[in-house]
Design an enzyme around this catalytic site. Structure first.
Site, PDB file in Angstrom:
ATOM      1  N   GLU A 443       5.124  -5.271  -0.131  1.00 32.22           N
ATOM      2  CA  GLU A 443       6.237  -4.590  -0.809  1.00 32.22           C
ATOM      3  C   GLU A 443       7.537  -5.068  -0.177  1.00 32.22           C
ATOM      4  OE1 GLU A 443       6.300  -0.301  -0.648  1.00 32.22           O
ATOM      5  OE2 GLU A 443       8.151  -0.202  -1.819  1.00 32.22           O
ATOM      6  N   ASN A 501      11.115  -2.480  -5.423  1.00 33.83           N
ATOM      7  CA  ASN A 501      11.554  -1.145  -5.859  1.00 33.83           C
ATOM      8  C   ASN A 501      12.715  -1.262  -6.856  1.00 33.83           C
ATOM      9  OD1 ASN A 501      10.040   0.846  -3.996  1.00 33.83           O
ATOM     10  ND2 ASN A 501      10.751  -0.793  -2.645  1.00 33.83           N
ATOM     11  N   GLU A 620       0.472   5.086   0.601  1.00 34.07           N
ATOM     12  CA  GLU A 620       1.621   4.674   1.428  1.00 34.07           C
ATOM     13  C   GLU A 620       1.546   5.356   2.777  1.00 34.07           C
ATOM     14  OE1 GLU A 620       4.951   6.248  -0.665  1.00 34.07           O
ATOM     15  OE2 GLU A 620       5.380   4.341  -1.623  1.00 34.07           O
TER      16      GLU A 620
HETATM   17  P1  C2E Z   1       9.204   3.444  -0.630  1.00 33.82           P
HETATM   18  O1  C2E Z   1       9.299   2.476  -1.740  1.00 33.82           O
HETATM   19  O2  C2E Z   1       8.286   4.572  -0.787  1.00 33.82           O
HETATM   20  O3  C2E Z   1       8.912   2.587   0.627  1.00 33.82           O
HETATM   21  C1  C2E Z   1       8.095   3.020   1.610  1.00 33.82           C
HETATM   22  C2  C2E Z   1       8.870   3.492   2.785  1.00 33.82           C
HETATM   23  O4  C2E Z   1       7.994   3.962   3.781  1.00 33.82           O
HETATM   24  C3  C2E Z   1       9.654   2.352   3.448  1.00 33.82           C
HETATM   25  O5  C2E Z   1      10.813   2.926   3.979  1.00 33.82           O
HETATM   26  C4  C2E Z   1       8.744   1.943   4.576  1.00 33.82           C
HETATM   27  O6  C2E Z   1       9.411   1.306   5.625  1.00 33.82           O
HETATM   28  C5  C2E Z   1       8.199   3.251   4.996  1.00 33.82           C
HETATM   29  N1  C2E Z   1       6.869   3.094   5.615  1.00 33.82           N
HETATM   30  C6  C2E Z   1       5.944   2.167   5.399  1.00 33.82           C
HETATM   31  N2  C2E Z   1       4.832   2.390   6.151  1.00 33.82           N
HETATM   32  C7  C2E Z   1       5.070   3.515   6.836  1.00 33.82           C
HETATM   33  C8  C2E Z   1       4.310   4.273   7.759  1.00 33.82           C
HETATM   34  O7  C2E Z   1       3.167   3.958   8.132  1.00 33.82           O
HETATM   35  N3  C2E Z   1       4.842   5.408   8.253  1.00 33.82           N
HETATM   36  C9  C2E Z   1       6.122   5.808   7.875  1.00 33.82           C
HETATM   37  N4  C2E Z   1       6.595   6.907   8.383  1.00 33.82           N
HETATM   38  N5  C2E Z   1       6.882   5.100   6.999  1.00 33.82           N
HETATM   39  C10 C2E Z   1       6.345   3.968   6.489  1.00 33.82           C
HETATM   40  P2  C2E Z   1      12.162   2.246   3.847  1.00 33.82           P
HETATM   41  O8  C2E Z   1      12.052   0.802   3.949  1.00 33.82           O
HETATM   42  O9  C2E Z   1      13.108   2.954   4.711  1.00 33.82           O
HETATM   43  O10 C2E Z   1      12.529   2.538   2.341  1.00 33.82           O
HETATM   44  C11 C2E Z   1      12.789   3.809   1.921  1.00 33.82           C
HETATM   45  C12 C2E Z   1      12.872   3.883   0.465  1.00 33.82           C
HETATM   46  O11 C2E Z   1      14.036   3.209   0.005  1.00 33.82           O
HETATM   47  C13 C2E Z   1      11.747   3.200  -0.268  1.00 33.82           C
HETATM   48  O12 C2E Z   1      10.654   4.050  -0.344  1.00 33.82           O
HETATM   49  C14 C2E Z   1      12.324   2.942  -1.596  1.00 33.82           C
HETATM   50  O13 C2E Z   1      12.238   4.069  -2.420  1.00 33.82           O
HETATM   51  C15 C2E Z   1      13.772   2.700  -1.258  1.00 33.82           C
HETATM   52  N6  C2E Z   1      14.028   1.260  -1.255  1.00 33.82           N
HETATM   53  C16 C2E Z   1      13.747   0.347  -0.314  1.00 33.82           C
HETATM   54  N7  C2E Z   1      14.142  -0.875  -0.718  1.00 33.82           N
HETATM   55  C17 C2E Z   1      14.663  -0.716  -1.937  1.00 33.82           C
HETATM   56  C18 C2E Z   1      15.211  -1.610  -2.894  1.00 33.82           C
HETATM   57  O14 C2E Z   1      15.289  -2.814  -2.712  1.00 33.82           O
HETATM   58  N8  C2E Z   1      15.645  -1.072  -4.056  1.00 33.82           N
HETATM   59  C19 C2E Z   1      15.530   0.252  -4.320  1.00 33.82           C
HETATM   60  N9  C2E Z   1      15.963   0.703  -5.468  1.00 33.82           N
HETATM   61  N10 C2E Z   1      15.022   1.102  -3.467  1.00 33.82           N
HETATM   62  C20 C2E Z   1      14.578   0.631  -2.276  1.00 33.82           C
HETATM   63 MG    MG Z   2       7.122   5.329  -1.719  1.00 34.93          MG
HETATM   64 MG    MG Z   3       8.369   1.583  -2.942  1.00 31.50          MG
END
Ligand code: C2E
Ligand code: MG
Ligand code: MG
Length: 670
Positions: A443, A501, A620
């Site tokens: 992802e 995303n 996830e």
């Molecule tokens: P998401 O799409 O649900 O992404 C998963 C989030 O969970 C990611 O946070 C990831 O780093 C985190 N994660 C993955 N594995 C674990 C784990 O084992 N434990 C925990 N506690 N967290 C884990 P991140 O990267 O901070 O992204 C947060 C959210 O921001 C994403 O949730 C997504 O909704 C959004 N996002 C990230 N990149 C983009 C993007 O390029 N465009 C858009 N529109 N939204 C984005």
């Molecule tokens: Mg998610």
């Molecule tokens: Mg996602």
């Protein structure tokens, strides 16, 4: 020039032109008379000449005739005399001979009583000179009258000079007469000018003059009509036609007055939440009715609140303002809460039920600021804070909010610059097939790499980018990064697919679909290796739009995943209508597996549902082997989380894959 002066001038000019017209016309009318006079003149000349010649002949002095003619030419300088004998032989003549008519013509002239002959400009008359019964000879007299134009010009010129002098002389008199005649009008004019603007009495009542009365009545009418038009224009300029409330212009001037009074006043700004959506869903007409309804409710709450001197206006498309002088903070707080409740009660417009919500921000003058513009700005800062809260969404301005707002706006500027400078990059988190532990994809997650090396997480910048309308640009950058990275892995035979995303705001961008095609085409990534993730809440909020945008992509082979599933309160029917291939169970359920006794049941339910729909499931936030084992047991297909790897920069991802040792989950683990 005054009125009397003008009237005098008109009278003088009229007299002058009337006289001139008469002089011009008169000669034409008198043409016949002039001709008559000329005939008499030439007739008399001929008679005189014949008589004198006869006297000479009778006295036997016929030979003196030439001397007589000479003498006559001195006495009648304008005329020409000629005397003939009985055989029309010329005896004497003054002037040129060839100016005489032929003897035949003269003979005929003599035989015509009172006959006149006109040749060219010359008039001729001829008479017999009779001595006894004998014709002794003939007398012929002729003259050229003065040209008509000369005579006329002479008379008119003189007359004009005389008339001008006379008019000049009597002009002051005419002026005085005009003044006298116009006296009532001038008095009236002075009276109207000197009138107090506040005097509302009728002008017509001020005079009984028979001539002036109708004039005054019509002035009164015109005045009333223009006052009414002015009142209407003023009302229109200062009233919002939809809510009948004072508009922004009037509200701001009232706010300025309230602030300037220095007595202390609160400004409350009320903003309807997501009102744009109401406009889109129900159309502007119904939205206007809703706005009028909201205004009505606010008005009712304000009047029931017991707060005095409140002033309300519509200050924006979906914003209202209330000025409340001298009220306590507690009273304002109670008012905002009551307003919020009143709006949240919902509306029924033309049979359609509609839910509305509003947020309220308040600031105090002079406590928070001392100018109307500042107080409005601060109330809006408070409003922004209120928007983040749960209902009732109300907030008072506080200096810390301003500091936060400033920091926020700095961050916004930096985000804009960062986007231009390419500071936003994608990191990649592997996705693993639970059963075998093999890598099946990744992802892409956006990161902001600040110039100072700090990494900002998407939880911070995605909402800002969405609010600033920059998410489309940011999303495109991440999409391209992801497609190019995945195409590279694909060539090396490393990992097959990449998930990106997508924010619901990106659907507002008309280029969204084509930008995805472009990223695929440019990178050479096959469409079936791209997966787009849409959060469940976004998918549910506007399912139709998601479906409209996603169908063409899906038809091209792009896969769709519903992200953070379990958090969006969706119903089963709504979800099955959307073209999803993958369910991603939200990490909160995975995290809760060991702590919350309900979590396993929820996860199991989601997995059963996905299985029933024949969809792939991704868990996830898998952090432990136990979680992976549980998920495999419940037929979840794919896991993603720190247990396998955190998100990695593109350059580290290759190394990770090369050194990766599969970690299969154990279906039979306890
Ligand atoms: P998401 O799409 O649900 O992404 C998963 C989030 O969970 C990611 O946070 C990831 O780093 C985190 N994660 C993955 N594995 C674990 C784990 O084992 N434990 C925990 N506690 N967290 C884990 P991140 O990267 O901070 O992204 C947060 C959210 O921001 C994403 O949730 C997504 O909704 C959004 N996002 C990230 N990149 C983009 C993007 O390029 N465009 C858009 N529109 N939204 C984005
Ligand atoms: Mg998610
Ligand atoms: Mg996602």
């Amino acid at each position: 020039m005054g009125l009397a002066g003008r009237v005098a001038m008109i009278a003088v000019a009229a007299a002058f032109f009337a006289a001139l017209a008469q002089w011009v016309i008169t000669p034409f009318l008198a043409q016949g008379e002039i001709r008559n006079q000329r005939q008499i003149a030439v007739d008399s000349g001929a008679n005189l000449l014949a008589d004198i010649a006869r006297l000479h002949a009778e006295a036997g002095h016929w030979d003196e005739i030439p001397a007589l003619v000479d003498a006559l030419s001195v006495g009648m300088p304008d005329g020409q005399s000629a005397v003939f004998d009985a055989q029309w032989k010329l005896i004497a003549q003054d002037g040129a001979r060839d100016s005489l008519p032929s003897p035949e013509a003269m003979d005929e002239l003599v035989s015509t009583p009172n006959g006149i002959l006109v040749i060219g400009e010359r008039y001729y008359a001829a008479r017999q000179i009779r001595v006894g019964d004998q014709t002794a000879g003939y007398a012929v007299y002729s003259f050229i009258p003065r040209p008509f134009v000369n005579t006329w010009l002479g008379v008119v010129g003189l007359n004009a000079i005389v008339l001008s002098l006379v008019l000049l002389a009597i002009a002051p008199l005419i002026y005085r007469l005009a003044r006298l005649a116009l006296r009532p009008v001038t008095v009236l004019e002075r009276g109207i000018r000197g009138r107090d603007p506040k005097d509302k009495s009728k002008l017509a009542d001020s005079s009984d003059d028979r001539l002036l009365k109708p004039l005054l009545t019509s002035i009164d009418e015109v005045h009333e009509r223009s006052e009414a038009a002015m009142r209407r224009a003023l009302t229109m300029a200062y009233t919002d036609p939809v809510t009948r409330l004072p508009n922004r212009l009037r509200f701001l001037s009232r706010l300025e007055a309230a602030v300037a009074a220095g007595q202390g006043a609160h400004l409350v700004v009320c903003d309807l939440d997501r009102f744009r959506q109401v406009n889109v869903t129900y159309g502007p007409r119904v939205a206007d009715i809703a706005l009028a309804g909201v205004a009505e409710r606010l008005r009712a709450v304000l009047s029931q609140s017991g707060l005095s001197g409140g002033f309300m206006g519509r200050i924006g498309a979906d914003q209202f303002g209330i000025i409340l002088p001298g009220s306590s903070r507690e009273a304002i707080d109670a008012l905002m809460t009551a307003c919020s409740r009143a709006i949240a009660e919902g509306f029924t417009i033309e049979g359609q039920a509609m839910r509305l919500a509003a947020s309220f921000g308040a600031a105090h003058a002079p406590g928070d600021a001392t100018s109307a513009a500042d107080i409005l700005k601060l109330a809006e800062v408070a409003l922004k804070e209120a928007k983040k809260q749960t209902e009732p969404r109300t907030a008072f301005f506080d200096q810390r909010l301003l500091d936060k707002a400033r920091a926020q706006s700095r961050l916004e500027d930096e985000l804009r610059d960062g986007l231009d400078r390419g500071e936003f990059v994608a990191v990649f988190q592997p996705k693993v097939k639970l059963e075998t532990g093999e890598l099946v994809g990744a992802e892409a997650l956006a990161r902001w790499r600040r110039p100072d090396g700090a990494i900002v997480s998407p939880g911070v910048f995605i909402p800002i980018a969405e609010e600033l309308g920059l998410i489309a640009k940011l999303g495109k950058q991440v999409m391209r990064d992801a497609c190019f990275a995945a195409a590279g892995w694909n060539r090396k035979g490393i990992v097959s697919s990449v998930a990106v995303n997508v924010s619901p705001h990106q659907f507002d961008d008309p280029d969204f679909v084509s930008s995805v095609y472009k990223a695929l085409d440019d990178s050479g990534l096959p469409p079936n290796l791209l997966e787009l993730e849409i959060t469940e809440s976004a998918a549910v909020a506007d399912g139709d739009r998601v479906a409209r945008t996603m169908w063409p992509l899906r038809n091209r082979g792009v896969r769709l995943a519903i992200d953070d599933f379990g958090t969006g309160h969706s119903n089963f029917a709504a979800i099955t209508r959307l073209p999803f291939d993958v369910f991603k169970i939200d990490q909160q359920f995975i995290r809760a597996l060991s702590t919350d006794p309900h979590a396993p049941a929820i996860v199991e339910m989601i997995l059963a549902m996905a299985e029933a729909l024949g969809q792939e499931t991704v868990a996830e936030g898998v952090e432990t082997k136990e979680q992976a084992d549980f998920l495999l047991r419940r037929a979840c297909t794919i896991g993603q989380g720190y247990y396998y790897s955190p998100p990695l920069p593109a350059e580290e991802f290759d190394a990770f894959v090369r050194s990766y040792r599969p970690r299969p989950a154990d279906r039979f683990a306890a």
